[in-house]
Design an enzyme around this catalytic site. Structure first.
Site, PDB file in Angstrom:
ATOM      1  N   SER A  14       0.816  -1.216   0.000  1.00 15.00           N
ATOM      2  CA  SER A  14       0.000   0.000   0.000  1.00 15.00           C
ATOM      3  C   SER A  14       0.846   1.262   0.000  1.00 15.00           C
ATOM      4  CB  SER A  14      -0.928  -0.002   1.224  1.00 15.00           C
ATOM      5  OG  SER A  14      -0.169  -0.112   2.422  1.00 15.00           O
ATOM      6  N   SER A  33       4.601   0.933  -0.501  1.00 11.86           N
ATOM      7  CA  SER A  33       5.963   0.546  -0.856  1.00 11.86           C
ATOM      8  C   SER A  33       5.953  -0.333  -2.106  1.00 11.86           C
ATOM      9  CB  SER A  33       6.629  -0.214   0.302  1.00 11.86           C
ATOM     10  OG  SER A  33       5.953  -1.436   0.549  1.00 11.86           O
ATOM     11  N   LYS A  48      12.964  -3.018  -0.484  1.00 12.08           N
ATOM     12  CA  LYS A  48      11.653  -2.422  -0.253  1.00 12.08           C
ATOM     13  C   LYS A  48      11.811  -0.912  -0.229  1.00 12.08           C
ATOM     14  CE  LYS A  48       7.691  -2.868   2.894  1.00 12.08           C
ATOM     15  NZ  LYS A  48       7.183  -3.597   4.082  1.00 12.08           N
ATOM     16  N   TYR A  87      16.557 -12.006  -0.515  1.00 12.32           N
ATOM     17  CA  TYR A  87      15.724 -12.267  -1.683  1.00 12.32           C
ATOM     18  C   TYR A  87      15.208 -13.703  -1.662  1.00 12.32           C
ATOM     19  CZ  TYR A  87      14.572 -13.142  -6.618  1.00 12.32           C
ATOM     20  OH  TYR A  87      13.952 -13.497  -7.784  1.00 12.32           O
ATOM     21  N   ALA A  88      13.893 -13.849  -1.704  1.00  9.08           N
ATOM     22  CA  ALA A  88      13.257 -15.171  -1.751  1.00  9.08           C
ATOM     23  C   ALA A  88      13.013 -15.517  -3.217  1.00  9.08           C
ATOM     24  CB  ALA A  88      11.957 -15.175  -0.958  1.00  9.08           C
ATOM     25  N   ASP A  91      -0.571 -10.943  10.692  1.00 13.95           N
ATOM     26  CA  ASP A  91      -0.986 -10.946   9.278  1.00 13.95           C
ATOM     27  C   ASP A  91      -0.364 -12.140   8.567  1.00 13.95           C
ATOM     28  OD1 ASP A  91      -2.335 -10.099   7.042  1.00 13.95           O
ATOM     29  OD2 ASP A  91      -0.833  -8.619   6.441  1.00 13.95           O
ATOM     30  N   GLU A 107       0.523 -15.141   1.212  1.00 18.59           N
ATOM     31  CA  GLU A 107       1.246 -14.077   0.519  1.00 18.59           C
ATOM     32  C   GLU A 107       2.461 -13.610   1.298  1.00 18.59           C
ATOM     33  OE1 GLU A 107      -3.147 -12.967  -0.330  1.00 18.59           O
ATOM     34  OE2 GLU A 107      -2.034 -14.288   1.010  1.00 18.59           O
ATOM     35  N   ASP A 125       6.941  -9.298   5.978  1.00 16.95           N
ATOM     36  CA  ASP A 125       5.905  -8.284   6.194  1.00 16.95           C
ATOM     37  C   ASP A 125       5.482  -8.214   7.662  1.00 16.95           C
ATOM     38  OD1 ASP A 125       4.099  -6.313   5.916  1.00 16.95           O
ATOM     39  OD2 ASP A 125       2.905  -7.262   4.350  1.00 16.95           O
TER      40      ASP A 125
END
Length: 606
Positions: free
Chosen positions: A73, A75, A92, A148-149, A192, A196, A210
């Site tokens: 929202s 970034s 990010k 990094y995934a 959260d 995702e 996140d």
């Protein structure tokens, strides 16, 4: 307000953002010199300050920015390469003005604090979190340099294969559970947790990300949870006045508002209950359900309706849902957070953990302490055992030593019916392989399809036919299609070469759709009740078809596997028709009809 005063306020807010979300302390994390004001908040958390030698500042010019790999929202996440080492990171990038305008400063600050705490107090057996390498800023943006995934979100993999089989669900939910044990032992609640926010690294192990909605519990928070438990006990034996006073007291001291994502939010976050680590256990139950079934348990068209279903515990299990997984989900999706499995477990000390969940039969044989160094199971499309058929797990891998095509002999081999001759057939070049031909089978399909013939005559024609003969046949077919007119509006004016009702499954949930294979090629599917085009299966040279039995077949595409079922048992004909269209589109036309092979495009391949 004048422009000057507005600029003064914006400058003040800008300084507040820098002070709040600035530096990154902690051992093993590079801190940018221009973000040092944020080190105080890290020290208050008991995190060691950075070494006295100040590392060199970093800036966007130290990285080569590639494609955007995620968007939030406020970034955007970019894949970037550090020019001094060549190592790839996920950066990010947060817009300062947007953070100020949307009042998201606390989200950024909280994420930084959680990432620092996780880096400062690691658990070797639970390295299941994204790591913060460094932060820096320029005049307009804040930059978080994260690990990094490479394999993206878990959600993408669930959607690609439809649903995960039991061994896969056991493994990945066990990694999530072990990660929660570490997170909760540090007093951090994610709030959260969803597919995702679960990423997969290059070795296919999870990395939870996140933490903007996370909460770091203070001693006062723990006391509030204990007081809430006491209030509930008193309320059970009190009169209505005490109950009303207790509710008012809880409402006054309530500090948590709704955060997270509607499908995974726990019922206590929708009421006046204080937040606790049990909220993440509810999300774990939703996650296990979605891994097995393919969709989250609570679904509706609006958030309000989803919330109502959550508060009423209104969800159902589709056919074929694993019984042992069902038992675990039912013990986690409990309205009263104090009654959820794991709510009474002790997480403190060296041997603390969610032992009541670990000991559930679903995790029988799972060694949680070696998950991080184990090889994850491969993700395959999976159909659980039902009363009609046994396990049909797809270990799809095309061998190189088999003859191309999908004739009767190949179908016999694919279905495992060739019991006498198990020797692989010799490799034959595609250029010399004639297109498979399906014998005519006259059988109606409830008035929808008048005859089930092979599509080869519409693609290549019959022996000794010319291009003009094939075009004439197609014109007659199109005229009949226009006269019927029922399905023609959905196919963009293309000629339908095969159509029929199929059950399209997403995980364990199925919907009946009218499928239409057309020249182009296209494979459209329509809701036959609402008469609405729902989509089409994307064609590419990587598309593969895999029959499972006479009713069920898979269509593999690069981004998703489509699991289809023909209720009338013509799955093999669908496989052959799709394979014919693939050969016609991407293969070399067979030399049977020399007049046609010289001009493929004139035969309608475009």
């Amino acid at each position: 307000m004048t422009d000057a005063s507005g600029q003064i306020r914006l400058a003040s807010a800008h300084q507040q953002v820098v002070a709040s979300v600035g530096g990154v302390g902690g051992s093993g994390i590079v801190a940018s010199e221009n973000l040092s004001p944020g080190q105080d908040s890290v020290s208050k958390m008991g995190v060691s300050p950075p070494p006295s030698k100040t590392p060199a500042k970093r800036s966007p010019k130290d990285y080569i920015f590639g494609k955007a790999i995620g968007e939030g929202s406020f970034s955007t996440v970019y894949l970037a390469k550090y020019i001094h080492s060549g190592k790839e990171f996920a950066i990010k990038v947060c817009d300062k003005r947007h953070i100020i305008r949307e009042k998201k400063t606390e989200y950024i600050k909280r994420e930084k604090e959680v990432l620092n705490l996780l880096a400062s107090v690691p658990r070797l057996t639970a390295p299941f979190f994204v790591k913060l390498d460094c932060t820096f800023q320029d005049s307009n943006r804040l930059y978080f340099v994260l690990s990094y995934a490479k394999n993206g979100e878990l959600l993408h993999h669930i959607e690609k294969v439809g649903s995960l089989d039991v061994p896969c669900t056991q493994f990945y939910s066990a990694e999530v559970l072990h990660a929660l044990e570490h997170l909760h032992s540090l007093g951090i609640i994610h709030r959260d947790l969803k597919p995702e926010n679960i990423l997969l690294n290059e070795d296919m192990h999870i990395l939870i990300t996140d933490f903007g909605s996370a909460k770091i519990l203070s001693p006062d928070d723990e006391k509030e949870v204990e007081a809430e438990c006491s209030d509930d006990v008193d309320t059970d034996s009190s009169n209505g006045v005490d109950e009303e006073n207790g509710a008012a007291r809880r409402a006054r001291k309530r500090r948590n508002s709704f955060v997270g994502t509607a499908q995974y939010v726990s019922p206590e976050l929708l009421t006046d209950k204080p937040v606790s680590r049990c909220s993440d256990l509810w999300a774990l139950g939703c996650l296990i359900y979605q891994m097995v079934a393919g969709l989250p348990p609570f679904r509706s068209r609006s958030e309000y309706q989803i919330f109502q279903k959550i508060l009423k515990l209104e969800y159902e299990y589709p056919d074929g849902f694993s019984p042992v997984a069902k038992d675990l989900v039912e013990k986690l999706l409990v309205i009263d957070s104090k009654q959820r499995l794991g709510s009474k477990d002790d997480l403190t000390g060296e041997h603390g953990g969610y032992h009541s969940i670990r000991s559930h039969p679903f995790y029988e044989g799972t060694n949680f302490d070696t998950l991080h160094c184990s090889s994850p199971p491969k993700m395959y499309p999976f159909l659980p055992k039902t009363s009609e058929h046994g396990e049909m797990r797809s270990d799809y891998s095309v061998p190189d030593n088999l003859e191309p095509g999908l004739d009767d002999r190949q179908l016999t081999r694919l279905l495992g019916l060739d019991l006498q001759d198990a020797t692989p057939v010799a490799t034959v070049p595609v250029a010399t392989s004639p297109p498979p031909v399906t014998p005519v089978k006259k059988k109606s399909t409830a008035g929808i399809v008048s005859g089930r013939t092979g599509i080869g005559e519409l693609l290549w024609g019959l022996p000794k036919e010319t291009v003009e003969d094939v075009e004439a046949r197609r014109r007659r077919k199109m005229e009949a299609q226009l006269c019927e007119a029922k399905w023609h509006p959905f196919v963009e004016g293309k000629l339908i070469v095969k159509q029929g009702l199929l059950d399209k499954r997403k995980g364990l949930f199925a919907r009946r759709r009218m499928f239409m294979l057309t020249l182009g090629p296209h494979l459209f599917y329509v809701d036959p009740v609402a008469m609405v085009l729902k989509g089409e299966i994307p064609w590419s040279q990587e598309l593969k078809v895999e029959p499972k039995n006479f009713k069920i077949f898979f269509v593999h595409t690069p981004n998703r596997t489509y699991y289809l079922e023909d209720p009338e048992g013509y799955a093999l004909e669908w496989c052959q028709a799709i394979q014919d269209m693939w050969t016609y589109t991407y293969g070399i036309l067979p030399p049977v009809n020399s007049d046609m092979s010289s001009n493929p495009s004139s035969s309608g391949a475009s």
